[in-house]
Design a protein around this motif. Structure first.
Motif, PDB file in Angstrom:
ATOM      1  N   LEU A 129       0.863  -1.178   0.000  1.00 32.58           N
ATOM      2  CA  LEU A 129       0.000   0.000   0.000  1.00 32.58           C
ATOM      3  C   LEU A 129       0.899   1.226   0.000  1.00 32.58           C
ATOM      4  CD1 LEU A 129      -2.759   1.454   0.437  1.00 32.58           C
ATOM      5  CD2 LEU A 129      -2.375   1.176   2.885  1.00 32.58           C
ATOM      6  N   SER A 130       0.685   2.115  -0.947  1.00 28.65           N
ATOM      7  CA  SER A 130       1.472   3.351  -1.027  1.00 28.65           C
ATOM      8  C   SER A 130       0.535   4.541  -1.081  1.00 28.65           C
ATOM      9  CB  SER A 130       2.337   3.353  -2.286  1.00 28.65           C
ATOM     10  OG  SER A 130       3.275   2.315  -2.230  1.00 28.65           O
ATOM     11  N   VAL A 131       0.791   5.513  -0.206  1.00 27.08           N
ATOM     12  CA  VAL A 131      -0.013   6.732  -0.162  1.00 27.08           C
ATOM     13  C   VAL A 131       0.923   7.907   0.077  1.00 27.08           C
ATOM     14  CG1 VAL A 131      -1.863   7.966   1.028  1.00 27.08           C
ATOM     15  CG2 VAL A 131      -1.988   5.481   0.805  1.00 27.08           C
ATOM     16  N   ALA A 132       0.923   8.845  -0.845  1.00 25.49           N
ATOM     17  CA  ALA A 132       1.677  10.093  -0.704  1.00 25.49           C
ATOM     18  C   ALA A 132       3.133   9.865  -0.273  1.00 25.49           C
ATOM     19  CB  ALA A 132       0.966  11.034   0.264  1.00 25.49           C
ATOM     20  N   GLY A 133       3.782   8.920  -0.915  1.00 25.43           N
ATOM     21  CA  GLY A 133       5.194   8.697  -0.640  1.00 25.43           C
ATOM     22  C   GLY A 133       5.500   7.745   0.497  1.00 25.43           C
ATOM     23  N   GLU A 134       4.495   7.279   1.210  1.00 28.87           N
ATOM     24  CA  GLU A 134       4.677   6.291   2.282  1.00 28.87           C
ATOM     25  C   GLU A 134       4.225   4.937   1.760  1.00 28.87           C
ATOM     26  OE1 GLU A 134       5.961   6.798   5.329  1.00 28.87           O
ATOM     27  OE2 GLU A 134       6.249   8.925   4.945  1.00 28.87           O
ATOM     28  N   SER A 135       4.913   3.865   2.153  1.00 30.31           N
ATOM     29  CA  SER A 135       4.556   2.523   1.696  1.00 30.31           C
ATOM     30  C   SER A 135       4.555   1.533   2.846  1.00 30.31           C
ATOM     31  CB  SER A 135       5.560   2.043   0.645  1.00 30.31           C
ATOM     32  OG  SER A 135       5.466   2.817  -0.511  1.00 30.31           O
ATOM     33  N   TRP A 136       3.637   0.570   2.769  1.00 33.52           N
ATOM     34  CA  TRP A 136       3.538  -0.495   3.750  1.00 33.52           C
ATOM     35  C   TRP A 136       3.350  -1.814   3.019  1.00 33.52           C
ATOM     36  CZ3 TRP A 136       1.005   4.123   3.875  1.00 33.52           C
ATOM     37  CH2 TRP A 136       1.330   4.991   4.924  1.00 33.52           C
ATOM     38  N   ASP A 137       4.003  -2.850   3.511  1.00 31.48           N
ATOM     39  CA  ASP A 137       3.820  -4.201   2.997  1.00 31.48           C
ATOM     40  C   ASP A 137       2.778  -4.872   3.869  1.00 31.48           C
ATOM     41  OD1 ASP A 137       5.894  -4.145   0.966  1.00 31.48           O
ATOM     42  OD2 ASP A 137       7.304  -4.076   2.638  1.00 31.48           O
ATOM     43  N   LEU A 138       1.792  -5.517   3.236  1.00 34.85           N
ATOM     44  CA  LEU A 138       0.674  -6.085   3.983  1.00 34.85           C
ATOM     45  C   LEU A 138       0.380  -7.519   3.566  1.00 34.85           C
ATOM     46  CD1 LEU A 138      -1.709  -3.026   3.603  1.00 34.85           C
ATOM     47  CD2 LEU A 138      -0.332  -3.594   5.602  1.00 34.85           C
ATOM     48  N   CYS A 139      -0.080  -8.323   4.522  1.00 36.97           N
ATOM     49  CA  CYS A 139      -0.562  -9.664   4.215  1.00 36.97           C
ATOM     50  C   CYS A 139      -1.934  -9.525   3.553  1.00 36.97           C
ATOM     51  CB  CYS A 139      -0.667 -10.503   5.498  1.00 36.97           C
ATOM     52  SG  CYS A 139      -1.874  -9.894   6.700  1.00 36.97           S
ATOM     53  N   ASN A 140      -2.466 -10.617   3.065  1.00 34.20           N
ATOM     54  CA  ASN A 140      -3.755 -10.561   2.384  1.00 34.20           C
ATOM     55  C   ASN A 140      -4.859 -10.023   3.304  1.00 34.20           C
ATOM     56  OD1 ASN A 140      -5.379 -11.153  -0.003  1.00 34.20           O
ATOM     57  ND2 ASN A 140      -6.339 -12.697   1.295  1.00 34.20           N
ATOM     58  N   GLU A 141      -4.885 -10.485   4.539  1.00 39.07           N
ATOM     59  CA  GLU A 141      -5.913 -10.056   5.489  1.00 39.07           C
ATOM     60  C   GLU A 141      -5.877  -8.542   5.711  1.00 39.07           C
ATOM     61  OE1 GLU A 141      -7.090 -10.577  10.209  1.00 39.07           O
ATOM     62  OE2 GLU A 141      -5.721 -12.015   9.288  1.00 39.07           O
ATOM     63  N   HIS A 142      -4.705  -8.000   5.976  1.00 39.49           N
ATOM     64  CA  HIS A 142      -4.601  -6.557   6.202  1.00 39.49           C
ATOM     65  C   HIS A 142      -4.819  -5.776   4.912  1.00 39.49           C
ATOM     66  CE1 HIS A 142      -2.665  -7.529  10.152  1.00 39.49           C
ATOM     67  NE2 HIS A 142      -3.514  -6.568  10.474  1.00 39.49           N
ATOM     68  N   GLY A 143      -4.394  -6.318   3.786  1.00 38.30           N
ATOM     69  CA  GLY A 143      -4.640  -5.671   2.496  1.00 38.30           C
ATOM     70  C   GLY A 143      -6.126  -5.500   2.249  1.00 38.30           C
ATOM     71  N   LEU A 144      -6.908  -6.533   2.541  1.00 33.68           N
ATOM     72  CA  LEU A 144      -8.358  -6.466   2.354  1.00 33.68           C
ATOM     73  C   LEU A 144      -8.991  -5.475   3.329  1.00 33.68           C
ATOM     74  CD1 LEU A 144      -9.181 -10.244   1.795  1.00 33.68           C
ATOM     75  CD2 LEU A 144      -9.093  -8.417   0.073  1.00 33.68           C
ATOM     76  N   LYS A 145      -8.495  -5.437   4.568  1.00 34.17           N
ATOM     77  CA  LYS A 145      -9.032  -4.485   5.547  1.00 34.17           C
ATOM     78  C   LYS A 145      -8.809  -3.042   5.097  1.00 34.17           C
ATOM     79  CE  LYS A 145      -8.823  -7.196   9.766  1.00 34.17           C
ATOM     80  NZ  LYS A 145      -8.252  -7.304  11.118  1.00 34.17           N
ATOM     81  N   PHE A 146      -7.591  -2.744   4.601  1.00 25.88           N
ATOM     82  CA  PHE A 146      -7.314  -1.392   4.129  1.00 25.88           C
ATOM     83  C   PHE A 146      -8.116  -1.067   2.877  1.00 25.88           C
ATOM     84  CE2 PHE A 146      -3.678  -1.536   6.989  1.00 25.88           C
ATOM     85  CZ  PHE A 146      -3.695  -0.250   7.490  1.00 25.88           C
ATOM     86  N   ARG A 147      -8.272  -2.047   1.989  1.00 23.05           N
ATOM     87  CA  ARG A 147      -9.089  -1.828   0.790  1.00 23.05           C
ATOM     88  C   ARG A 147     -10.509  -1.455   1.194  1.00 23.05           C
ATOM     89  NH1 ARG A 147     -11.313  -6.794  -2.110  1.00 23.05           N
ATOM     90  NH2 ARG A 147     -12.533  -6.641  -0.202  1.00 23.05           N
ATOM     91  N   ASP A 148     -11.093  -2.230   2.111  1.00 21.09           N
ATOM     92  CA  ASP A 148     -12.455  -1.958   2.563  1.00 21.09           C
ATOM     93  C   ASP A 148     -12.558  -0.593   3.238  1.00 21.09           C
ATOM     94  OD1 ASP A 148     -13.099  -4.439   1.556  1.00 21.09           O
ATOM     95  OD2 ASP A 148     -13.181  -5.426   3.526  1.00 21.09           O
ATOM     96  N   TYR A 149     -11.535  -0.224   3.997  1.00 24.92           N
ATOM     97  CA  TYR A 149     -11.512   1.087   4.658  1.00 24.92           C
ATOM     98  C   TYR A 149     -11.557   2.210   3.618  1.00 24.92           C
ATOM     99  CZ  TYR A 149      -9.725   5.176   7.087  1.00 24.92           C
ATOM    100  OH  TYR A 149      -9.561   6.447   7.563  1.00 24.92           O
ATOM    101  N   PHE A 150     -10.722   2.107   2.585  1.00 23.28           N
ATOM    102  CA  PHE A 150     -10.693   3.158   1.572  1.00 23.28           C
ATOM    103  C   PHE A 150     -11.965   3.179   0.736  1.00 23.28           C
ATOM    104  CE2 PHE A 150      -6.056   3.140   2.319  1.00 23.28           C
ATOM    105  CZ  PHE A 150      -5.904   4.488   2.569  1.00 23.28           C
ATOM    106  N   VAL A 151     -12.538   2.024   0.461  1.00 26.25           N
ATOM    107  CA  VAL A 151     -13.805   1.974  -0.275  1.00 26.25           C
ATOM    108  C   VAL A 151     -14.883   2.709   0.529  1.00 26.25           C
ATOM    109  CG1 VAL A 151     -15.665   0.444  -1.031  1.00 26.25           C
ATOM    110  CG2 VAL A 151     -13.293  -0.087  -1.614  1.00 26.25           C
ATOM    111  N   ALA A 152     -14.953   2.440   1.837  1.00 27.76           N
ATOM    112  CA  ALA A 152     -15.938   3.106   2.689  1.00 27.76           C
ATOM    113  C   ALA A 152     -15.633   4.596   2.830  1.00 27.76           C
ATOM    114  CB  ALA A 152     -15.970   2.446   4.071  1.00 27.76           C
TER     115      ALA A 152
END
Length: 61
Positions: free
Chosen positions: A26-49
């Motif tokens: 996940l990369s936002v405004a120059g910051e990046s994080w490596d995520l497992c599938n579970e956390h990737g889906l949680k962040f995706r759902d957060y941004f969708v909402a």
């Protein structure tokens, strides 16, 4: 011949003292994080909402 395999761990799991392999980044405004599938889906759902978008719109962007 020697082969080196580097495993990247999920940053969110690492904070909890767990080691899980990262499957997405996940990369936002120059910051990046490596995520497992579970956390990737949680962040995706957060941004969708957050942006009030439908899943199909978010996935095509």
């Amino acid at each position: 011949m020697r082969k080196v395999i580097e495993v990247t761990h999920c940053d969110a799991c690492d904070k909890k003292g767990e080691e899980r392999e990262a499957t997405t980044a996940l990369s936002v405004a120059g910051e990046s994080w490596d995520l497992c599938n579970e956390h990737g889906l949680k962040f995706r759902d957060y941004f969708v909402a957050l942006f009030n978008t439908e899943m199909t719109t978010a996935q095509s962007a």
